[in-house]
Design a protein around this motif. Structure first.
Motif, PDB file in Angstrom:
ATOM      1  N   SER A 133       0.828  -1.203   0.000  1.00 49.18           N
ATOM      2  CA  SER A 133       0.000   0.000   0.000  1.00 49.18           C
ATOM      3  C   SER A 133       0.866   1.259   0.000  1.00 49.18           C
ATOM      4  CB  SER A 133      -0.931   0.000   1.205  1.00 49.18           C
ATOM      5  OG  SER A 133      -0.177   0.093   2.385  1.00 49.18           O
ATOM      6  N   THR A 134       0.282   2.333  -0.510  1.00 48.41           N
ATOM      7  CA  THR A 134       0.968   3.622  -0.543  1.00 48.41           C
ATOM      8  C   THR A 134       0.963   4.214   0.862  1.00 48.41           C
ATOM      9  OG1 THR A 134       0.130   3.962  -2.765  1.00 48.41           O
ATOM     10  CG2 THR A 134       0.964   5.893  -1.610  1.00 48.41           C
ATOM     11  N   PRO A 135       2.129   4.680   1.359  1.00 52.11           N
ATOM     12  CA  PRO A 135       2.157   5.253   2.710  1.00 52.11           C
ATOM     13  C   PRO A 135       1.332   6.539   2.790  1.00 52.11           C
ATOM     14  CG  PRO A 135       4.332   5.397   1.664  1.00 52.11           C
ATOM     15  CD  PRO A 135       3.419   4.680   0.725  1.00 52.11           C
ATOM     16  N   ASP A 136       0.746   6.761   3.933  1.00 48.39           N
ATOM     17  CA  ASP A 136      -0.043   7.962   4.181  1.00 48.39           C
ATOM     18  C   ASP A 136       0.915   9.129   4.412  1.00 48.39           C
ATOM     19  OD1 ASP A 136      -1.702   9.977   5.070  1.00 48.39           O
ATOM     20  OD2 ASP A 136      -2.452   8.875   6.808  1.00 48.39           O
ATOM     21  N   PRO A 137       0.900  10.163   3.555  1.00 42.24           N
ATOM     22  CA  PRO A 137       1.857  11.265   3.702  1.00 42.24           C
ATOM     23  C   PRO A 137       1.700  12.035   5.023  1.00 42.24           C
ATOM     24  CG  PRO A 137       0.259  11.758   1.976  1.00 42.24           C
ATOM     25  CD  PRO A 137       0.028  10.341   2.407  1.00 42.24           C
ATOM     26  N   ILE A 138       0.486  12.149   5.502  1.00 41.22           N
ATOM     27  CA  ILE A 138       0.281  12.858   6.768  1.00 41.22           C
ATOM     28  C   ILE A 138       0.879  12.059   7.920  1.00 41.22           C
ATOM     29  CG2 ILE A 138      -1.444  13.688   8.423  1.00 41.22           C
ATOM     30  CD1 ILE A 138      -3.164  14.455   5.997  1.00 41.22           C
ATOM     31  N   GLN A 139       0.642  10.735   7.902  1.00 41.15           N
ATOM     32  CA  GLN A 139       1.215   9.904   8.961  1.00 41.15           C
ATOM     33  C   GLN A 139       2.729   9.934   8.893  1.00 41.15           C
ATOM     34  OE1 GLN A 139      -0.618   8.433  11.487  1.00 41.15           O
ATOM     35  NE2 GLN A 139       1.426   8.307  12.344  1.00 41.15           N
TER      36      GLN A 139
ATOM     37  N   ALA B 103      -4.350  17.655  10.561  1.00 39.15           N
ATOM     38  CA  ALA B 103      -4.265  17.321   9.140  1.00 39.15           C
ATOM     39  C   ALA B 103      -3.480  18.419   8.435  1.00 39.15           C
ATOM     40  CB  ALA B 103      -5.669  17.197   8.558  1.00 39.15           C
TER      41      ALA B 103
END
Length: 117
Positions: free
Chosen positions: A2-8, A33
C-alpha cells in the motif's frame, strides 16, 4: 504494497506533533491534518473538526445555580475545581458560547461528572 499515508509520515517524522494540546484541553485527541498551501508553499497544518457529545450522553454530577456576576471560568472553578474546564460545562449544556451559561443569574446549569486528566 500500500501507498504510505503522507500525513502519517509527517507525524512520524515529527513535522506535525501528535498533540500540541494540554491533557485538559477540549482539543486533545482531535486529529491534525494538512491543507495544501498555494503553489510553491508548504502545506499548512490544521485541526480537524471537534465533535461534541450529545448532552444526553454526558454524565451529569449536579446542577448549580449561576451566581450574579459569575463568568464561565468562575463557574468551572467553583463546580469542577478548574477554571479551564468551562468547556466541559458548556458541552454538557449544549451551548457553543460559554457566556450563555452565565448570562442569567439564578439559571441552573448541568455540571458534568469530572474526568481524570
Amino acid at each position: 504494497m500500500s501507498t504510505p499515508d503522507p500525513i502519517q509520515m509527517l507525524i512520524d517524522a515529527g513535522a506535525i506533533p501528535r498533540s500540541p494540546f494540554d491533557a485538559a484541553s477540549r482539543y486533545l485527541g482531535v486529529p491534525l491534518a494538512l491543507h495544501p498551501g498555494p503553489a510553491g508553499e508548504p502545506p499548512r497544518p490544521y485541526l480537524r473538526r471537534r465533535f461534541i457529545a450529545q448532552p444526553r450522553d454526558i454524565a451529569v454530577a449536579a446542577e448549580l445555580a449561576v451566581a450574579a456576576g459569575e463568568r464561565p471560568e468562575l463557574l468551572a472553578a467553583r463546580a469542577l475545581g478548574d477554571p479551564l474546564a468551562y468547556w466541559r460545562i458548556a458541552d454538557a449544556n449544549a451551548v457553543t458560547d460559554p457566556f450563555e451559561l452565565t448570562d442569567t443569574p439564578g439559571a441552573r446549569v448541568a455540571v458534568p461528572v469530572p474526568t481524570a486528566t
